[in-house]
Design a protein around this motif. Sequence first.
Motif, PDB file in Angstrom:
ATOM      1  N   ILE A 126       0.818  -1.210   0.000  1.00 48.49           N
ATOM      2  CA  ILE A 126       0.000   0.000   0.000  1.00 48.49           C
ATOM      3  C   ILE A 126       0.853   1.262   0.000  1.00 48.49           C
ATOM      4  O   ILE A 126       0.483   2.270  -0.604  1.00 48.49           O
ATOM      5  CB  ILE A 126      -1.005   0.006   1.165  1.00 48.49           C
ATOM      6  CG1 ILE A 126      -0.293  -0.118   2.506  1.00 48.49           C
ATOM      7  CG2 ILE A 126      -2.025  -1.092   1.010  1.00 48.49           C
ATOM      8  CD1 ILE A 126      -1.234  -0.049   3.690  1.00 48.49           C
ATOM      9  N   MET A 127       2.021   1.209   0.648  1.00 45.53           N
ATOM     10  CA  MET A 127       2.895   2.381   0.648  1.00 45.53           C
ATOM     11  C   MET A 127       3.394   2.675  -0.765  1.00 45.53           C
ATOM     12  O   MET A 127       3.635   3.822  -1.126  1.00 45.53           O
ATOM     13  CB  MET A 127       4.075   2.171   1.594  1.00 45.53           C
ATOM     14  CG  MET A 127       3.693   2.114   3.070  1.00 45.53           C
ATOM     15  SD  MET A 127       2.974   3.653   3.690  1.00 45.53           S
ATOM     16  CE  MET A 127       4.430   4.694   3.753  1.00 45.53           C
ATOM     17  N   GLN A 128       3.548   1.645  -1.575  1.00 48.51           N
ATOM     18  CA  GLN A 128       4.030   1.810  -2.946  1.00 48.51           C
ATOM     19  C   GLN A 128       2.895   2.007  -3.945  1.00 48.51           C
ATOM     20  O   GLN A 128       3.142   2.176  -5.144  1.00 48.51           O
ATOM     21  CB  GLN A 128       4.849   0.583  -3.343  1.00 48.51           C
ATOM     22  CG  GLN A 128       6.132   0.423  -2.534  1.00 48.51           C
ATOM     23  CD  GLN A 128       6.755  -0.948  -2.690  1.00 48.51           C
ATOM     24  OE1 GLN A 128       6.355  -1.743  -3.547  1.00 48.51           O
ATOM     25  NE2 GLN A 128       7.733  -1.253  -1.847  1.00 48.51           N
ATOM     26  N   GLY A 129       1.661   2.013  -3.461  1.00 43.73           N
ATOM     27  CA  GLY A 129       0.518   2.233  -4.341  1.00 43.73           C
ATOM     28  C   GLY A 129       0.248   1.091  -5.294  1.00 43.73           C
ATOM     29  O   GLY A 129      -0.393   1.281  -6.329  1.00 43.73           O
ATOM     30  N   GLN A 130       0.687  -0.119  -4.937  1.00 40.43           N
ATOM     31  CA  GLN A 130       0.528  -1.274  -5.827  1.00 40.43           C
ATOM     32  C   GLN A 130      -0.684  -2.104  -5.412  1.00 40.43           C
ATOM     33  O   GLN A 130      -0.578  -3.260  -5.035  1.00 40.43           O
ATOM     34  CB  GLN A 130       1.807  -2.117  -5.810  1.00 40.43           C
ATOM     35  CG  GLN A 130       3.023  -1.380  -6.330  1.00 40.43           C
ATOM     36  CD  GLN A 130       4.298  -2.185  -6.188  1.00 40.43           C
ATOM     37  OE1 GLN A 130       4.342  -3.192  -5.507  1.00 40.43           O
ATOM     38  NE2 GLN A 130       5.356  -1.741  -6.846  1.00 40.43           N
ATOM     39  N   PHE A 131      -1.843  -1.472  -5.478  1.00 35.39           N
ATOM     40  CA  PHE A 131      -3.057  -2.158  -5.062  1.00 35.39           C
ATOM     41  C   PHE A 131      -4.239  -1.631  -5.863  1.00 35.39           C
ATOM     42  O   PHE A 131      -4.153  -0.590  -6.519  1.00 35.39           O
ATOM     43  CB  PHE A 131      -3.303  -1.957  -3.560  1.00 35.39           C
ATOM     44  CG  PHE A 131      -3.599  -0.529  -3.173  1.00 35.39           C
ATOM     45  CD1 PHE A 131      -4.909  -0.053  -3.133  1.00 35.39           C
ATOM     46  CD2 PHE A 131      -2.567   0.357  -2.838  1.00 35.39           C
ATOM     47  CE1 PHE A 131      -5.186   1.259  -2.779  1.00 35.39           C
ATOM     48  CE2 PHE A 131      -2.841   1.671  -2.485  1.00 35.39           C
ATOM     49  CZ  PHE A 131      -4.148   2.131  -2.456  1.00 35.39           C
ATOM     50  N   MET A 132      -5.352  -2.340  -5.785  1.00 35.42           N
ATOM     51  CA  MET A 132      -6.609  -1.893  -6.384  1.00 35.42           C
ATOM     52  C   MET A 132      -7.592  -1.479  -5.291  1.00 35.42           C
ATOM     53  O   MET A 132      -8.056  -0.351  -5.246  1.00 35.42           O
ATOM     54  CB  MET A 132      -7.206  -2.973  -7.271  1.00 35.42           C
ATOM     55  CG  MET A 132      -6.372  -3.288  -8.504  1.00 35.42           C
ATOM     56  SD  MET A 132      -7.211  -4.434  -9.652  1.00 35.42           S
ATOM     57  CE  MET A 132      -8.444  -3.356 -10.392  1.00 35.42           C
ATOM     58  N   ILE A 133      -7.892  -2.422  -4.394  1.00 39.91           N
ATOM     59  CA  ILE A 133      -8.738  -2.140  -3.237  1.00 39.91           C
ATOM     60  C   ILE A 133      -8.096  -2.796  -2.023  1.00 39.91           C
ATOM     61  O   ILE A 133      -7.633  -3.942  -2.102  1.00 39.91           O
ATOM     62  CB  ILE A 133     -10.167  -2.696  -3.405  1.00 39.91           C
ATOM     63  CG1 ILE A 133     -10.848  -2.111  -4.639  1.00 39.91           C
ATOM     64  CG2 ILE A 133     -11.013  -2.397  -2.164  1.00 39.91           C
ATOM     65  CD1 ILE A 133     -12.257  -2.658  -4.866  1.00 39.91           C
ATOM     66  N   VAL A 134      -8.052  -2.086  -0.902  1.00 39.68           N
ATOM     67  CA  VAL A 134      -7.534  -2.667   0.339  1.00 39.68           C
ATOM     68  C   VAL A 134      -8.460  -2.315   1.493  1.00 39.68           C
ATOM     69  O   VAL A 134      -8.971  -1.202   1.571  1.00 39.68           O
ATOM     70  CB  VAL A 134      -6.106  -2.168   0.674  1.00 39.68           C
ATOM     71  CG1 VAL A 134      -5.097  -2.721  -0.306  1.00 39.68           C
ATOM     72  CG2 VAL A 134      -6.038  -0.649   0.709  1.00 39.68           C
ATOM     73  N   PRO A 135      -8.698  -3.269   2.409  1.00 38.38           N
ATOM     74  CA  PRO A 135      -9.372  -2.929   3.657  1.00 38.38           C
ATOM     75  C   PRO A 135      -8.380  -2.207   4.560  1.00 38.38           C
ATOM     76  O   PRO A 135      -7.221  -2.621   4.675  1.00 38.38           O
ATOM     77  CB  PRO A 135      -9.775  -4.294   4.228  1.00 38.38           C
ATOM     78  CG  PRO A 135      -8.783  -5.238   3.653  1.00 38.38           C
ATOM     79  CD  PRO A 135      -8.380  -4.693   2.313  1.00 38.38           C
ATOM     80  N   ILE A 136      -8.812  -1.144   5.172  1.00 44.39           N
ATOM     81  CA  ILE A 136      -7.870  -0.307   5.918  1.00 44.39           C
ATOM     82  C   ILE A 136      -8.585   0.349   7.085  1.00 44.39           C
ATOM     83  O   ILE A 136      -9.814   0.444   7.100  1.00 44.39           O
ATOM     84  CB  ILE A 136      -7.247   0.752   4.986  1.00 44.39           C
ATOM     85  CG1 ILE A 136      -5.948   1.304   5.554  1.00 44.39           C
ATOM     86  CG2 ILE A 136      -8.239   1.885   4.693  1.00 44.39           C
ATOM     87  CD1 ILE A 136      -5.142   2.085   4.539  1.00 44.39           C
ATOM     88  N   GLY A 137      -7.842   0.782   8.075  1.00 41.72           N
ATOM     89  CA  GLY A 137      -8.422   1.469   9.209  1.00 41.72           C
ATOM     90  C   GLY A 137      -7.657   2.718   9.553  1.00 41.72           C
ATOM     91  O   GLY A 137      -6.447   2.806   9.350  1.00 41.72           O
ATOM     92  N   TRP A 138      -8.364   3.706  10.034  1.00 39.99           N
ATOM     93  CA  TRP A 138      -7.734   4.943  10.484  1.00 39.99           C
ATOM     94  C   TRP A 138      -8.115   5.224  11.930  1.00 39.99           C
ATOM     95  O   TRP A 138      -9.233   4.949  12.359  1.00 39.99           O
ATOM     96  CB  TRP A 138      -8.203   6.143   9.665  1.00 39.99           C
ATOM     97  CG  TRP A 138      -7.856   6.145   8.219  1.00 39.99           C
ATOM     98  CD1 TRP A 138      -6.662   6.497   7.646  1.00 39.99           C
ATOM     99  CD2 TRP A 138      -8.723   5.820   7.124  1.00 39.99           C
ATOM    100  NE1 TRP A 138      -6.742   6.387   6.280  1.00 39.99           N
ATOM    101  CE2 TRP A 138      -7.988   5.978   5.936  1.00 39.99           C
ATOM    102  CE3 TRP A 138     -10.066   5.401   7.040  1.00 39.99           C
ATOM    103  CZ2 TRP A 138      -8.541   5.749   4.684  1.00 39.99           C
ATOM    104  CZ3 TRP A 138     -10.612   5.162   5.800  1.00 39.99           C
ATOM    105  CH2 TRP A 138      -9.855   5.341   4.630  1.00 39.99           C
ATOM    106  N   GLY A 139      -7.206   5.806  12.658  1.00 41.53           N
ATOM    107  CA  GLY A 139      -7.485   6.321  13.991  1.00 41.53           C
ATOM    108  C   GLY A 139      -6.769   7.642  14.142  1.00 41.53           C
ATOM    109  O   GLY A 139      -5.923   7.996  13.331  1.00 41.53           O
ATOM    110  N   ALA A 140      -7.080   8.374  15.188  1.00 45.78           N
ATOM    111  CA  ALA A 140      -6.566   9.739  15.315  1.00 45.78           C
ATOM    112  C   ALA A 140      -5.201   9.783  15.990  1.00 45.78           C
ATOM    113  O   ALA A 140      -4.961   9.096  16.979  1.00 45.78           O
ATOM    114  CB  ALA A 140      -7.549  10.599  16.100  1.00 45.78           C
ATOM    115  N   ASP A 141      -4.329  10.611  15.457  1.00 45.53           N
ATOM    116  CA  ASP A 141      -3.076  10.920  16.133  1.00 45.53           C
ATOM    117  C   ASP A 141      -3.329  11.873  17.285  1.00 45.53           C
ATOM    118  O   ASP A 141      -2.636  11.844  18.292  1.00 45.53           O
ATOM    119  CB  ASP A 141      -2.091  11.584  15.172  1.00 45.53           C
ATOM    120  CG  ASP A 141      -1.636  10.644  14.079  1.00 45.53           C
ATOM    121  OD1 ASP A 141      -1.588   9.435  14.335  1.00 45.53           O
ATOM    122  OD2 ASP A 141      -1.338  11.117  12.975  1.00 45.53           O
TER     123      ASP A 141
END
Length: 567
Positions: free
Chosen positions: A449-464
């Motif tokens: 994902i850091m290299q942008g080599q994906f189509m769709i990924v499940p991902i989560g965000w939380g607050a800093d």
Amino acid sequence: MPSKSKLWLLLIGMTAVLAAVFTSACGDNEKAKPSGEGLAPVQELRLNLGEEPVTIDPNLAFDGVSIGVVRQLYSGLLAFDEDLNLVPALASEVPSQSNGGISADGLTYTFKLREDAKWSDGQPITAADVEYSAKRLLDPETASSYAPVYFDIKGAAEYAMAMGDPENPTPVDEATLAGLRDAVGVEAVDEHTLRVTLVQPRYTVVYLAAIWPIYPLRQDIVEGLGDAWTEPGKHVSSGPFVLSEWVHNDHMTLTPNPYWYGEQPKIQKLVLKMIGDPNAAYAAYLNDELDVVAVPPSNIKSAEGDSNLSQQLVRSVDMGTLAYEFNVQAPPFDDPKVRQAFAMAIDREALVDKVLFGVGEVAYSLIPPGTAGYDPSVGQELAYDPQKARELLTEAGYGDGNLPDVTIQFADVGGNRLSAEFAQGQFEENLGVNVKLEPLEPRAFAATIMQGQFMIVPIGWGADYPDPDSWLPQNFGTEGGNNLAGYSNAEFDALVQQAVAEPDPEKRLALWSQAQQLLVDDAAAIFVSYRERVRLVKPYVKNLILTGMDAGLDGELFLTETYIVEH
């Protein structure tokens, strides 16, 4: 420049431990001060990281697991109390205009470091250690994903971007780099005074002094020991614990830092295990091998019905959002109509009910409940509607099964596979598209994902940190360090620029609201649910304080206050 979010961006996938909205304690785990009577003779706490930390280098940590460990080993200039208010840490006070810490024009911040702070080897912690860390963070060779968070610092963007990017590298000589480094507006005025100069007012800059990317570092250790500086026996700490043992891919052992400026931890041995299978971790808890565990969703009902385990349950809402993220730089997801179609093909209620076993809340937008800027009406226009979804695909030129195969990549840990399989079924049934699954081990997933080599990924965000600024800019701003999707919208970027410099809270929230609506209109991602934590905590574990900033460890901001009673 845009600001950052932890997602504290947490790029571990759908089961990432995300930040909670509020402090939580429950039942026998209520906060209490130890009296000395009844304390267990062995103060050992066993927690589960779930996997090997990617790094314990604060400048490079971006995932929840790494951040959770880093917070035990380091201290920042500022910190958060249990209500997520800023408090002094290595700095003796929180800068303000009234105490002279913030200049009248809002461009200069002065931090006074406490004089009793020491590293774990007894050497004093100085302003120069903070300056070194900040400039190392921004060094283009460090390539930290969190560098853009600090681009409002004078000279930060110029230094960090001096070598261009991997696709368009820019040759630069050492003398030029040194000049750019010296021009960065972070300066140790003297041993205990740090001055930070901004290029524009930034109302959240004090929060940036409290999060891990610029925790101070020792130049002699980092540069003198090479890659070995993060290993036990060589690593030095500024936080409450030191790294005593690291059996890679198995466990870490932390022990109290005798030179830490704060009250010594009550826990004398913090064992961080790396049990990737949540069911195996749950079994370890039942076998008394762990003291705290995340309850797998499929086990929640049985735990609630158990007369013993039900007394150990701690349930709290997270300030975290789960989503499926697109690579918007490549067909077919460079087309907003395609993204909208996929967003409307997901039955979020079924996801929460069947995949998450009723844990969490349906989401249609990024900013979760309990956070300034949350608006439940935002995103409803992309609610589940398979017929409209198919119509949108036809309008985009992909009717009659003409859409190319789609791949969902995911970190093959926890419940990620189940989440990916659910999306696969929804897209195939409701859109008629062939969907392939590509499971990856966590490090490979992070690299993908850091290299942008994906189509769709499940991902989560939380607050800093507890502000909308920690959610939108870095994840979806054109120059955002965590904008893994490659999303770019000039109007969104303009709203972000206005919001970060707007001193009036009501006007600022209005700007954030407009920015979030743009993300929904563009279907920048499929926001599907807001996280909820469900934990089991042994009755003998006291004062485990869960806060909104927890990342990879339960109670990670206040483990110095946790203790064990006789059992």
